[in-house]
Design a protein around this motif. Sequence first.
Motif, short mmCIF file in Angstrom:
data_model
loop_
_atom_site.label_atom_id
_atom_site.label_comp_id
_atom_site.label_asym_id
_atom_site.label_seq_id
_atom_site.Cartn_x
_atom_site.Cartn_y
_atom_site.Cartn_z
N PRO A 41 74.30 95.31 22.11
CA PRO A 41 74.97 94.99 23.38
C PRO A 41 76.40 94.47 23.20
CG PRO A 41 72.72 94.17 23.41
CD PRO A 41 72.98 94.67 22.02
N ALA A 42 76.68 93.89 22.02
CA ALA A 42 78.03 93.37 21.76
C ALA A 42 78.99 94.47 21.28
CB ALA A 42 77.97 92.25 20.73
N ASP A 43 78.47 95.66 21.02
CA ASP A 43 79.29 96.75 20.50
C ASP A 43 79.99 97.46 21.66
OD1 ASP A 43 80.49 98.75 19.08
OD2 ASP A 43 78.64 99.76 18.46
N LYS A 44 81.06 96.85 22.14
CA LYS A 44 81.77 97.41 23.29
C LYS A 44 82.48 98.72 22.95
CE LYS A 44 82.45 92.92 25.52
NZ LYS A 44 83.44 91.94 26.04
N LYS A 45 83.03 98.79 21.74
CA LYS A 45 83.72 100.02 21.33
C LYS A 45 82.74 101.19 21.23
CE LYS A 45 87.97 98.72 18.96
NZ LYS A 45 88.76 98.85 17.71
N GLY A 46 81.54 100.91 20.72
CA GLY A 46 80.53 101.95 20.63
C GLY A 46 80.13 102.46 21.99
N TYR A 47 79.98 101.55 22.97
CA TYR A 47 79.61 101.92 24.34
C TYR A 47 80.70 102.80 24.95
CZ TYR A 47 78.07 101.38 29.21
OH TYR A 47 77.65 101.61 30.49
N LYS A 48 81.97 102.38 24.80
CA LYS A 48 83.09 103.16 25.34
C LYS A 48 83.15 104.54 24.69
CE LYS A 48 85.82 98.93 25.82
NZ LYS A 48 86.97 98.18 25.26
N SER A 49 82.91 104.58 23.40
CA SER A 49 82.96 105.85 22.67
C SER A 49 81.89 106.80 23.17
CB SER A 49 82.79 105.59 21.17
OG SER A 49 82.74 106.79 20.45
N MET A 50 80.68 106.29 23.41
CA MET A 50 79.60 107.14 23.90
C MET A 50 79.89 107.69 25.30
SD MET A 50 77.33 107.61 21.58
CE MET A 50 78.77 107.70 20.51
N LEU A 51 80.56 106.91 26.13
CA LEU A 51 80.91 107.40 27.47
C LEU A 51 81.92 108.53 27.38
CD1 LEU A 51 81.21 104.15 29.64
CD2 LEU A 51 79.33 105.79 29.54
N LEU A 52 82.83 108.44 26.41
CA LEU A 52 83.84 109.49 26.23
C LEU A 52 83.22 110.79 25.74
CD1 LEU A 52 86.80 110.02 26.63
CD2 LEU A 52 87.27 109.00 24.40
#
Length: 498
Positions: A41-52
């Motif tokens: 849940p703290a991996d904000k960059k990973g979340y943004k990357s998956m949305l892209l």
Amino acid sequence: IPNLCLMFATWTMWSIVATMIQKAHEADETAYVFPDLGLDPADKKGYKSMLLLLPSIAGLAGATLRVPNSFMMSVTGGKTTNAMNSTLAILPMIAIGIAFSSSACPYWLLCIIAPCCGFGGGAFASSMSGISFFFPKRQQGMALGLNAGIGNLGVSVTQLVLPLIASVAAFGGSAIGGKWIMNCGWFYVILLAAAAAPAWVFMNYMPSHGSGSMLKNVVAYLRLEGTGFIGAGVGVGLFIASNRWVSTSPALIIVRVFLLAAIACIVTLASMWFMSTKEIKEKLRTQSVIFKDKHTWAMTWLYIMTFGSFIGYASAFPKLIQDVFGYLPNGDPNPHAPSAATYAWMGACVGSLARPVGGWLSDKWSGSVVTHWGTIIEILSTVAVGVLVRVAGNSETPEKFFAPFLIAFLVLFASTGSSNGSTFRQMSVIYPPELAGPVLGWTSAVAAYGASVFPACFAAGLQGNFVDIVLFAFAGYYCTCLGVNYWFYYRKNAEKPC
């Protein structure tokens, strides 16, 4: 042309939908969590990357569907192709309306819905192939430019209108994270239905296209379009299956998107051949002569630079604005960040409007001249954007660099748009009408993988903090295109001056 505009709008809608998902999640951390991704849940960059990667897989499917659409016109006729594309594109819009009504919708479900929007991507190849039969060569630059340019405006329309549609309860339901993202689907259900009806009623066939029977044409369409979905399905299936292992590695994200594009294209071509009837195979065999001509491959290389860049940047532009300028170097939200929804539509709009201008200039001076100078501008503006992305990413006040970033990117969009028009003009001059259509369709199919490759590369760059390096790599590729155009088409005594 209105149908093609809507096709582009629905295909590329994930570029702006991804930004709205991210905003909704930031407003309500229980919304669109996507636990099936297995991210911290703290991996904000990973979340943004998956949305892209959502616009990336929509791009993968749309590009793959262009392969059968490249050869569709002579097999099914223009009326059937346009009407069926608009009608079937309604189905994923209904799915979007249902899926986003729940904040707990899983990521894998979006990975299935996004590629189903590929009807819009595939439609471009058949539309451009079909329109090339209606105009003499001296007018094809403007004709193709207008069809493609106004069609491409669908990208701009979707990026401008959908944030407004998702901000009100236009179709009922409850807001999730302050957004009604489900409205995006229902909005296009209405528009597509309105566009499909006159296509069924008023459009006509070229005398040599189709079989003369509406039913046979529809069956032929479903057969060919089905081969595209087989290829796209294999690509998306491999994407979902590999996501847990690939999502944490920027290098693997880039390698995967190129592999999936190649696999999806090859599977589609094989399916087209082995699943076609004898009559369709004969028409495909007649058109397949284009693959033996080296200029087919040279123009494909150039068109990846022009349209591939346009659609790739258009798919990634909203998220780039949001991720580069929306956050500080430590990951905190930037309180002075520019709104992606306010500016994202401008890039695709400038590129789309520049396309018919490029076609008109090509009719006047030749396509190779416009492509040559457009490529030089594209190289310089790409390098400028890369430098600004790095400077902004390291700044505590990234918003100060947004204005020059926006200007440089709009120049980049304009150069890709004008060169879109000029390269299509070059192909219509190099080939006779019976081959120009398939070549136009094929090159647009391969170039459309830019809609998948570019967002995936930017996703990897975002995760690994090397977005600027991605842009510099693209600039290097554009340099090779400058050389190809110069050698074959632009220089004095060129092999094919056009």
